[in-house]
Design a protein around this motif. Sequence first.
Motif, PDB file in Angstrom:
ATOM      1  N   CYS A  24       0.825  -1.219   0.000  1.00  0.00           N
ATOM      2  CA  CYS A  24       0.000   0.000   0.000  1.00  0.00           C
ATOM      3  C   CYS A  24       0.856   1.264   0.000  1.00  0.00           C
ATOM      4  CB  CYS A  24      -0.935   0.011   1.207  1.00  0.00           C
ATOM      5  SG  CYS A  24      -2.348  -1.102   1.060  1.00  0.00           S
ATOM      6  N   LEU A  25       1.992   1.225   0.669  1.00  0.00           N
ATOM      7  CA  LEU A  25       2.864   2.398   0.705  1.00  0.00           C
ATOM      8  C   LEU A  25       3.655   2.546  -0.589  1.00  0.00           C
ATOM      9  CD1 LEU A  25       4.260   2.160   4.345  1.00  0.00           C
ATOM     10  CD2 LEU A  25       2.599   3.824   3.481  1.00  0.00           C
ATOM     11  N   ASN A  26       4.167   1.441  -1.094  1.00  0.00           N
ATOM     12  CA  ASN A  26       5.072   1.475  -2.237  1.00  0.00           C
ATOM     13  C   ASN A  26       4.348   1.649  -3.567  1.00  0.00           C
ATOM     14  OD1 ASN A  26       7.944   1.378  -2.320  1.00  0.00           O
ATOM     15  ND2 ASN A  26       7.836  -0.528  -3.467  1.00  0.00           N
ATOM     16  N   GLN A  27       3.113   1.116  -3.680  1.00  0.00           N
ATOM     17  CA  GLN A  27       2.392   1.135  -4.950  1.00  0.00           C
ATOM     18  C   GLN A  27       1.130   1.983  -4.934  1.00  0.00           C
ATOM     19  OE1 GLN A  27       3.475  -0.392  -7.855  1.00  0.00           O
ATOM     20  NE2 GLN A  27       5.338  -0.664  -6.653  1.00  0.00           N
ATOM     21  N   GLY A  28       0.731   2.457  -3.769  1.00  0.00           N
ATOM     22  CA  GLY A  28      -0.508   3.219  -3.657  1.00  0.00           C
ATOM     23  C   GLY A  28      -1.567   2.412  -2.938  1.00  0.00           C
ATOM     24  N   VAL A  29      -2.419   3.113  -2.204  1.00  0.00           N
ATOM     25  CA  VAL A  29      -3.420   2.462  -1.369  1.00  0.00           C
ATOM     26  C   VAL A  29      -4.415   1.655  -2.209  1.00  0.00           C
ATOM     27  CG1 VAL A  29      -5.308   2.887   0.266  1.00  0.00           C
ATOM     28  CG2 VAL A  29      -3.158   4.153   0.476  1.00  0.00           C
ATOM     29  N   LYS A  30      -4.795   2.191  -3.358  1.00  0.00           N
ATOM     30  CA  LYS A  30      -5.689   1.484  -4.276  1.00  0.00           C
ATOM     31  C   LYS A  30      -5.044   1.492  -5.656  1.00  0.00           C
ATOM     32  CE  LYS A  30     -10.134   2.204  -4.066  1.00  0.00           C
ATOM     33  NZ  LYS A  30     -11.439   2.913  -4.071  1.00  0.00           N
ATOM     34  N   PRO A  31      -5.361   0.532  -6.508  1.00  0.00           N
ATOM     35  CA  PRO A  31      -4.796   0.545  -7.857  1.00  0.00           C
ATOM     36  C   PRO A  31      -5.072   1.880  -8.553  1.00  0.00           C
ATOM     37  CG  PRO A  31      -5.900  -1.538  -7.442  1.00  0.00           C
ATOM     38  CD  PRO A  31      -6.214  -0.638  -6.272  1.00  0.00           C
ATOM     39  N   LEU A 102       6.612   8.719  12.438  1.00  0.00           N
ATOM     40  CA  LEU A 102       5.829   7.503  12.671  1.00  0.00           C
ATOM     41  C   LEU A 102       6.702   6.438  13.333  1.00  0.00           C
ATOM     42  CD1 LEU A 102       3.277   5.638  11.994  1.00  0.00           C
ATOM     43  CD2 LEU A 102       4.662   4.902  10.038  1.00  0.00           C
ATOM     44  N   VAL A 103       6.165   5.814  14.377  1.00  0.00           N
ATOM     45  CA  VAL A 103       6.751   4.607  14.958  1.00  0.00           C
ATOM     46  C   VAL A 103       5.607   3.621  15.119  1.00  0.00           C
ATOM     47  CG1 VAL A 103       7.854   3.572  16.969  1.00  0.00           C
ATOM     48  CG2 VAL A 103       8.641   5.793  16.131  1.00  0.00           C
ATOM     49  N   ALA A 104       5.704   2.505  14.417  1.00  0.00           N
ATOM     50  CA  ALA A 104       4.633   1.513  14.433  1.00  0.00           C
ATOM     51  C   ALA A 104       5.206   0.148  14.782  1.00  0.00           C
ATOM     52  CB  ALA A 104       3.945   1.459  13.061  1.00  0.00           C
ATOM     53  N   ARG A 153      -4.061   3.822  17.065  1.00  0.00           N
ATOM     54  CA  ARG A 153      -3.117   4.891  16.730  1.00  0.00           C
ATOM     55  C   ARG A 153      -3.369   6.056  17.658  1.00  0.00           C
ATOM     56  NH1 ARG A 153      -5.285   8.722  13.110  1.00  0.00           N
ATOM     57  NH2 ARG A 153      -6.691   7.041  12.531  1.00  0.00           N
ATOM     58  N   GLU A 154      -2.287   6.588  18.216  1.00  0.00           N
ATOM     59  CA  GLU A 154      -2.375   7.875  18.908  1.00  0.00           C
ATOM     60  C   GLU A 154      -1.214   8.720  18.418  1.00  0.00           C
ATOM     61  OE1 GLU A 154      -2.200  10.015  23.248  1.00  0.00           O
ATOM     62  OE2 GLU A 154      -3.352   8.159  23.071  1.00  0.00           O
ATOM     63  N   GLY A 155      -1.545   9.798  17.738  1.00  0.00           N
ATOM     64  CA  GLY A 155      -0.501  10.612  17.130  1.00  0.00           C
ATOM     65  C   GLY A 155       0.246   9.790  16.104  1.00  0.00           C
ATOM     66  N   ASN A 156       1.552   9.730  16.239  1.00  0.00           N
ATOM     67  CA  ASN A 156       2.378   8.973  15.301  1.00  0.00           C
ATOM     68  C   ASN A 156       2.801   7.607  15.833  1.00  0.00           C
ATOM     69  OD1 ASN A 156       2.423  10.750  13.115  1.00  0.00           O
ATOM     70  ND2 ASN A 156       3.986  12.013  14.065  1.00  0.00           N
ATOM     71  N   ALA A 175      -2.109   7.529   9.776  1.00  0.00           N
ATOM     72  CA  ALA A 175      -1.079   8.321  10.456  1.00  0.00           C
ATOM     73  C   ALA A 175      -0.201   9.072   9.462  1.00  0.00           C
ATOM     74  CB  ALA A 175      -0.224   7.412  11.343  1.00  0.00           C
ATOM     75  N   LEU A 176       0.049   8.452   8.313  1.00  0.00           N
ATOM     76  CA  LEU A 176       0.910   9.055   7.299  1.00  0.00           C
ATOM     77  C   LEU A 176       0.151   9.921   6.299  1.00  0.00           C
ATOM     78  CD1 LEU A 176       3.197   5.992   6.514  1.00  0.00           C
ATOM     79  CD2 LEU A 176       3.876   8.099   7.689  1.00  0.00           C
ATOM     80  N   ASP A 177      -1.181   9.943   6.421  1.00  0.00           N
ATOM     81  CA  ASP A 177      -1.989  10.660   5.443  1.00  0.00           C
ATOM     82  C   ASP A 177      -1.639  10.186   4.036  1.00  0.00           C
ATOM     83  OD1 ASP A 177      -3.923  12.468   4.579  1.00  0.00           O
ATOM     84  OD2 ASP A 177      -2.500  14.139   4.422  1.00  0.00           O
ATOM     85  N   ALA A 178      -1.589   8.855   3.884  1.00  0.00           N
ATOM     86  CA  ALA A 178      -1.122   8.244   2.640  1.00  0.00           C
ATOM     87  C   ALA A 178      -2.106   8.376   1.487  1.00  0.00           C
ATOM     88  CB  ALA A 178      -0.815   6.763   2.881  1.00  0.00           C
ATOM     89  N   ASP A 179      -3.379   8.614   1.794  1.00  0.00           N
ATOM     90  CA  ASP A 179      -4.410   8.777   0.766  1.00  0.00           C
ATOM     91  C   ASP A 179      -5.624   9.394   1.464  1.00  0.00           C
ATOM     92  OD1 ASP A 179      -5.996   8.532  -1.577  1.00  0.00           O
ATOM     93  OD2 ASP A 179      -5.030   6.638  -2.101  1.00  0.00           O
ATOM     94  N   THR A 180      -6.707   9.518   0.717  1.00  0.00           N
ATOM     95  CA  THR A 180      -7.912  10.058   1.328  1.00  0.00           C
ATOM     96  C   THR A 180      -8.485   9.039   2.318  1.00  0.00           C
ATOM     97  OG1 THR A 180      -9.413   9.110  -0.321  1.00  0.00           O
ATOM     98  CG2 THR A 180      -8.460  11.298  -0.812  1.00  0.00           C
ATOM     99  N   PRO A 181      -9.179   9.503   3.358  1.00  0.00           N
ATOM    100  CA  PRO A 181      -9.807   8.565   4.287  1.00  0.00           C
ATOM    101  C   PRO A 181     -10.728   7.576   3.567  1.00  0.00           C
ATOM    102  CG  PRO A 181      -9.806  10.754   5.240  1.00  0.00           C
ATOM    103  CD  PRO A 181      -9.321  10.900   3.819  1.00  0.00           C
TER     104      PRO A 181
END
Length: 198
Positions: A24-31, A102-104, A153-156, A175-181
């Motif tokens: 999801c991070l490397n290629q995008g959350v959705k195709p 971020l720390v996960a 998740r709380e904060g990062n 947490a990363l705001d990687a895409d729209t909710p």
Amino acid sequence: MKKEIIFILLNDFADWEGAHIAACLNQGVKPGSPAKFTVKTLSLTKEPVTSLGGFKVLPDYSLNDMPKDYAGLVLIGGMSWFTPEAEQIVPLVEKAIKEDKLVAGICNASVFLGKHGFLNQVKHTSNTLDYLKNYAGEKYTGETDYVNKQAIREGNIVTANGTAQLEFCREILYALDADTPQNIEESFQFYKNGFCPE
């Protein structure tokens, strides 16, 4: 330029706990959706590390050449987080938290975070509270902030139990705001329920 998310892999890491997040991070959350991040791996050295499933990974970074400019750390669970060697990761986590990155941590990696006091002031979860208290030891004093959920998740700071790889992924993406909710939630629901919900 894409920001790097560094996956910390120790020997006997749980392959399934990081695979979906990495994709999801490397290629995008959705195709077809844009990817804002690139995934890199780090271990104690650059020697190959082997997963519980037998996959061998050649880390991009070791402790000696980790970049300063990255967006977050993802600690993948497995059987080596209770070893003396894992203690070498503590300064990386301390620095990332201090810099509000971020720390996960999932499964035993969440216990590692608890063992070093990183969860004492934030909402968190793990492989049950009893398990966390038993293995984290006296530096863990965050029992009142423990939440009995798959992932939180709380904060990062993101934590999850070992059966929550999809929930862990979802919270990291938020947490990363990687895409729209909406895209994050649609992706989670699709992989959670599949083409043929039972």
